[in-house]
Write an enzyme that holds these catalytic residues in place. Structure first.
Site, PDB file in Angstrom:
ATOM      1  N   ASP A 265       0.826  -1.210   0.000  1.00  0.00           N
ATOM      2  CA  ASP A 265       0.000   0.000   0.000  1.00  0.00           C
ATOM      3  C   ASP A 265       0.859   1.258   0.000  1.00  0.00           C
ATOM      4  OD1 ASP A 265      -1.567  -2.197   0.842  1.00  0.00           O
ATOM      5  OD2 ASP A 265      -2.997  -0.875   1.833  1.00  0.00           O
ATOM      6  N   HIS A 267      -1.077   4.507  -0.627  1.00  0.00           N
ATOM      7  CA  HIS A 267      -2.100   5.445  -0.144  1.00  0.00           C
ATOM      8  C   HIS A 267      -1.741   6.911  -0.387  1.00  0.00           C
ATOM      9  CE1 HIS A 267      -5.203   2.929   1.458  1.00  0.00           C
ATOM     10  NE2 HIS A 267      -4.328   2.174   2.115  1.00  0.00           N
ATOM     11  N   ASP A 294      -4.053  -0.295  -3.545  1.00  0.00           N
ATOM     12  CA  ASP A 294      -4.216   0.775  -2.546  1.00  0.00           C
ATOM     13  C   ASP A 294      -3.166   1.864  -2.712  1.00  0.00           C
ATOM     14  OD1 ASP A 294      -6.439  -0.458  -1.525  1.00  0.00           O
ATOM     15  OD2 ASP A 294      -5.740  -0.482   0.540  1.00  0.00           O
ATOM     16  N   ASP A 297      -6.245   7.302  -2.078  1.00  0.00           N
ATOM     17  CA  ASP A 297      -7.008   7.556  -0.844  1.00  0.00           C
ATOM     18  C   ASP A 297      -6.074   7.818   0.335  1.00  0.00           C
ATOM     19  OD1 ASP A 297      -9.643   7.627  -1.662  1.00  0.00           O
ATOM     20  OD2 ASP A 297      -9.977   5.481  -1.382  1.00  0.00           O
ATOM     21  N   ARG A 298      -6.596   8.618   1.271  1.00  0.00           N
ATOM     22  CA  ARG A 298      -5.963   8.957   2.546  1.00  0.00           C
ATOM     23  C   ARG A 298      -4.797   9.927   2.392  1.00  0.00           C
ATOM     24  NH1 ARG A 298      -8.395   5.778   6.355  1.00  0.00           N
ATOM     25  NH2 ARG A 298      -9.049   3.687   5.780  1.00  0.00           N
ATOM     26  N   ASN A 326      -8.502  -2.687  -2.443  1.00  0.00           N
ATOM     27  CA  ASN A 326      -9.877  -2.370  -2.060  1.00  0.00           C
ATOM     28  C   ASN A 326     -10.172  -0.876  -2.139  1.00  0.00           C
ATOM     29  OD1 ASN A 326      -8.155  -2.153   0.345  1.00  0.00           O
ATOM     30  ND2 ASN A 326     -10.042  -1.684   1.439  1.00  0.00           N
ATOM     31  N   HIS A 327      -9.133  -0.028  -2.251  1.00  0.00           N
ATOM     32  CA  HIS A 327      -9.356   1.414  -2.389  1.00  0.00           C
ATOM     33  C   HIS A 327      -9.355   1.866  -3.844  1.00  0.00           C
ATOM     34  CE1 HIS A 327      -9.490   3.208   1.684  1.00  0.00           C
ATOM     35  NE2 HIS A 327      -8.941   2.053   2.019  1.00  0.00           N
ATOM     36  N   HIS A 378      -4.053  -8.323  -3.092  1.00  0.00           N
ATOM     37  CA  HIS A 378      -4.080  -7.233  -2.119  1.00  0.00           C
ATOM     38  C   HIS A 378      -4.499  -7.672  -0.723  1.00  0.00           C
ATOM     39  CE1 HIS A 378      -4.353  -3.239  -0.496  1.00  0.00           C
ATOM     40  NE2 HIS A 378      -5.556  -3.516  -0.050  1.00  0.00           N
ATOM     41  N   ARG A 442     -13.623  -5.476   9.844  1.00  0.00           N
ATOM     42  CA  ARG A 442     -13.637  -4.569   8.702  1.00  0.00           C
ATOM     43  C   ARG A 442     -15.036  -4.467   8.093  1.00  0.00           C
ATOM     44  NH1 ARG A 442      -8.644  -3.055   6.362  1.00  0.00           N
ATOM     45  NH2 ARG A 442      -6.876  -4.379   6.860  1.00  0.00           N
ATOM     46  N   ASP A 649     -23.734  13.682  -6.460  1.00  0.00           N
ATOM     47  CA  ASP A 649     -23.095  14.758  -7.215  1.00  0.00           C
ATOM     48  C   ASP A 649     -22.602  14.196  -8.548  1.00  0.00           C
ATOM     49  OD1 ASP A 649     -21.869  17.108  -7.972  1.00  0.00           O
ATOM     50  OD2 ASP A 649     -20.087  16.768  -6.752  1.00  0.00           O
ATOM     51  N   SER A 653     -18.968  18.282  -9.215  1.00  0.00           N
ATOM     52  CA  SER A 653     -18.660  19.712  -9.123  1.00  0.00           C
ATOM     53  C   SER A 653     -18.305  20.127  -7.706  1.00  0.00           C
ATOM     54  CB  SER A 653     -19.870  20.533  -9.598  1.00  0.00           C
ATOM     55  OG  SER A 653     -20.976  20.329  -8.723  1.00  0.00           O
ATOM     56  N   GLU A 660     -31.204  18.468  -3.023  1.00  0.00           N
ATOM     57  CA  GLU A 660     -30.373  17.263  -3.027  1.00  0.00           C
ATOM     58  C   GLU A 660     -29.749  17.031  -1.654  1.00  0.00           C
ATOM     59  OE1 GLU A 660     -28.692  16.792  -7.563  1.00  0.00           O
ATOM     60  OE2 GLU A 660     -27.838  18.371  -6.305  1.00  0.00           O
ATOM     61  N   GLU A 700     -16.875  22.710   1.764  1.00  0.00           N
ATOM     62  CA  GLU A 700     -16.951  23.659   2.861  1.00  0.00           C
ATOM     63  C   GLU A 700     -17.787  23.099   4.001  1.00  0.00           C
ATOM     64  OE1 GLU A 700     -18.303  27.463   1.628  1.00  0.00           O
ATOM     65  OE2 GLU A 700     -16.587  27.857   0.316  1.00  0.00           O
TER      66      GLU A 700
END
Length: 726
Positions: A265, A267, A294, A297-298, A326-327, A378, A442, A649, A653, A660, A700
């Site tokens: 990984d 990441h 992987d 992500d993160r 898995n990511h 993985h 998990r 989304d 955007s 929504e 935000e």
């Protein structure tokens, strides 16, 4: 500058990082070997001759009010009390040795507890993610007026199956046919109309790529330069076309290279990938690589990490093997930061890039077979994984491995056994106990024991299973009697200094040479200071989980306090914490960091919430009590809410209409069973519409919640008052 990437590090450097990168720790030597024993060789006669002299000296000492020590010519002028001094030296050495061992034991206990906190929170988040996807799957079935084909926990009542909001949301989850998807993808993600501005100072790419392009990307990414959206889209299109030609299981050989490097990984930690290339050299036919999933992500540089790996794949297609993790999954990317990173870096073209990344990920192979000796995948295996079946399945239909594919064809049936092949390969973990059981920690895949590993390796004639998927303190770990090797290549994964990264070089005989590293300056800090930093980070995350469940925890505490005294037994507090948070942590050990005891030894349970508080912009127009409960509910489920929002989304955007947003909140209440009134949701939506244009910037919104360390704030305030009074 980058010619060094073409060469491997010297053998002496690699040897220094192999097999744990260090020898045995010296915790103190045997006193008998420390040169502390008596050294006098005087015989009995000389001792008898000394006695009259010693007696006389003793008498003289008494006369002068003090005792004198003299040197004896028979012992070479040595002090006659050396034996007692040396005995004291031995005793001191033993005490120091004992103290040091206790110190190391305390450090190890703290390290293990810290590690448990990080992993429990991480796996709890993944379990809730799978729980949410089970709900999505049920929703899609119920929206069609059907019952789920697979027994699952129900979150919707039959009355809710015809809800138009549920039906609209289900449509966003449904997959199109391959032909429709290909046509739509090509139209949506075309790079032809995107112009490269004259002001652009980043790397320029021309296809087909060459090794010099890879070095240019490395140079640019090291300096923080962003790849233009046109080049990124073109790179992804080329990588997707190449991956479509690959089988579900790569066949890698060491016949030419005589070795192969496996990386775990990453990441989004670009620094770790650059360290690996620096130490081990860039890929080529003599230096092949397997990247075991992987890589997004993160971390903060998932886009650059993925782009660099895909560029290497295009330049050296026979020497670079990229497995799916898995990511590499659209629904995981909705929650764990990759889509948010793309939106922040690419703004307008973000929709094209997200869609193309998601489809490219679905074409990544599921495993790599090295010389018919080593299987690299993985997550792991289960008692149901059959490599012959894995070779034949259509991997592309699993855009998300967390849910079985559902198409518009009413007569199409989901092959759950095939889906489990993919899920188990990407999500499973080894365990020391025999057997195979659902991975409840998990929420996906299986726990497989040593007997499952032995049977699988024997059936398919492998000698070793290499997997990733789990962060390890040293970056690697053998289990199941050496039959399973876990590799994790993202150093500083939880916190700066929390863990090392590692990769493995396998020779032609299949023997691993493991190299460790840490891509930061944290390794230069003393062990105690480094651990304190990591420990404080873990406790901060844990306190955030506690404050997010304040309402539920308070109710659990009060069940043990019918007289409302404000205090309960420590054992009851531990039970309430575990029943509510379900993290499997040593709560008794953690109590001093989380709550205070009264003088009578009972625990003041409301002090569990004294350390931190949730700060938010929400609820300005709502009553304090309503706003507080709403803030807690939204903060606790903001990851789930983000996942729902990212799915809704459609144009990626980063903005969502008020309608929504309210629809997302309704879906969330059904998925989690926590109710929010329409008035509360409406008030929250309006408070986040900062410019009153009817849209919410969801990034935000996610940043509107902050965990504040109230203790530090109080200490700072007290210090300020003390300074002013002085």
């Amino acid at each position: 500058m980058f010619s060094r990437f073409r060469k491997s590090k010297s053998s002496s450097d690699k040897a220094g990082g192999s097999k744990g990168a260090g020898g045995k720790r010296d915790d103190g030597g045997d006193p008998s070997k420390m040169g502390c024993g008596p050294s006098s060789s005087a015989d009995d006669d000389s001792e008898q001759q000394q006695q009259p002299l010693q007696k006389q000296q003793k008498d003289d000492g008494k006369k002068h009010g003090k005792q004198k020590r003299s040197k004896s010519p028979q012992t070479g002028g040595k002090d006659v009390t050396d034996a007692s001094v040396e005995a004291l030296s031995i005793k001191s050495a033993l005490l120091i040795q004992k103290w040091y061992r206790r110190y190391k034991a305390r450090l190890e206990a703290r390290r293990r507890t810290t590690w448990m906190i990080y992993q429990s929170i991480e796996y709890s988040s993944e379990a809730s993610q799978l729980h949410l996807y089970n709900f999505f799957s049920d929703m899609m079935q119920l929206a069609d007026g059907k019952q789920p084909q697979q027994p699952q926990q129900q979150h919707l009542s039959p009355a809710g199956s015809g809800d138009p909001a549920n039906n609209r949301f289900a449509e966003r989850l449904r997959q199109k046919s391959l032909e429709e998807e290909d046509q739509e993808l090509l139209e949506l993600t075309s790079y032809e109309g995107i112009q490269v501005e004259k002001s652009y100072r980043g790397p320029h790419l021309s296809f087909p790529l060459s090794a010099s392009h890879v070095q240019v990307l490395i140079d640019s990414f090291r300096q923080g330069t962003q790849l233009h959206s046109r080049y990124l889209l073109q790179l992804l299109h080329e990588a997707r076309l190449l991956l479509k030609t690959k089988p579900n299981v790569y066949q890698a050989s060491t016949s030419i290279s005589r070795q192969v490097t496996v990386v775990g990984d990453l990441h989004g930690k670009l620094d770790d990938l650059l360290v690996i290339f620096y130490k081990n050299g860039l890929p080529d036919v003599t230096n092949p690589y397997v990247f075991n999933g992987d890589f997004v992500d993160r971390g903060a540089n998932s886009v650059e990490t993925a782009a660099l790996l895909f560029a290497c794949l295009l330049v050296w297609p026979s020497a670079v093997f990229i497995n799916r993790g898995n990511h590499e999954d659209h629904l995981m990317n909705c929650r764990y930061g990759f889509i948010k990173e793309v939106q922040a870096k690419y703004k307008t073209p973000a929709n094209k890039i997200v869609r193309l990344f998601g489809d490219t990920f679905s074409w990544l192979p599921l495993a790599t077979n090295i010389d018919d000796k080593i299987l690299v995948t993985h997550g792991g295996i289960s008692d149901k994984v059959d490599m012959e079946r894995v070779q034949k399945l259509d991997r592309h239909q699993y855009l998300s491995a967390l849910k079985p594919p559902v198409s518009d064809n009413e007569n199409a049936k989901v092959d759950y056994k095939e889906w489990r092949q993919v899920l188990d390969l990407l999500w499973s973990d080894p365990k020391p106990q025999a057997g195979c059981a659902p991975n409840t920690f998990r929420g996906g895949g299986c726990y497989f024991g040593p007997n499952i590993t032995e049977a699988f390796l024997r059936k398919h004639k492998f000698s070793l299973l290499v997997r990733s998927h789990e962060c390890k303190p040293d970056g690697w770990e053998f289990c199941h009697g050496g039959a399973v090797l876990t590799l994790f290549s993202a150093s500083n994964y939880y916190e700066d200094g929390s863990n090392k990264g590692a990769y493995a070089k396998f020779d032609a005989e299949g023997k691993p040479h493991i190299v460790q590293y840490m891509a930061s300056k944290a390794r230069k800090l003393p062990v105690g200071r480094r651990l304190s930093t990591v420990e404080e980070g873990a406790l901060k995350d844990l306190r955030a989980k506690v404050i997010a469940s304040k309402t539920e925890l308070t109710a659990a505490f009060q069940r043990f306090d019918p007289d409302k005294t404000g205090s309960i037994r420590l054992a009851d507090w531990c039970e309430a914490m575990e029943q509510t948070l379900r993290l499997g942590l040593p709560w008794r050990t953690l109590r001093p960091h989380l709550a205070q005891l009264a003088k009578d030894g009972r625990l003041l349970y409301m002090t569990s919430f004294d350390c931190v508080s949730i700060q938010t912009k929400l609820g300005a127009s709502a009553g304090k009590e309503v706003a507080g409960s709403l803030t807690e509910a939204v903060y606790k489920n903001k990851e789930e809410l983000e996942t729902i929002f990212r799915i809704m989304d459609k144009d990626n955007s980063g903005q969502i209409s008020l309608d929504e947003f309210q629809e997302s909140c309704r879906v969330l209440t059904q998925a989690t069973g926590r109710q929010m009134t329409e008035a509360e949701v409406g008030d929250m939506a309006r408070s986040m519409d900062l410019n009153s244009d009817g849209y919410i910037d969801f990034n935000e919104f996610l940043e509107a919640f902050r965990i504040i360390d109230t203790r530090k704030r109080q200490e700072d305030a007290a210090g300020a008052q003390g300074g002013s009074s002085g």
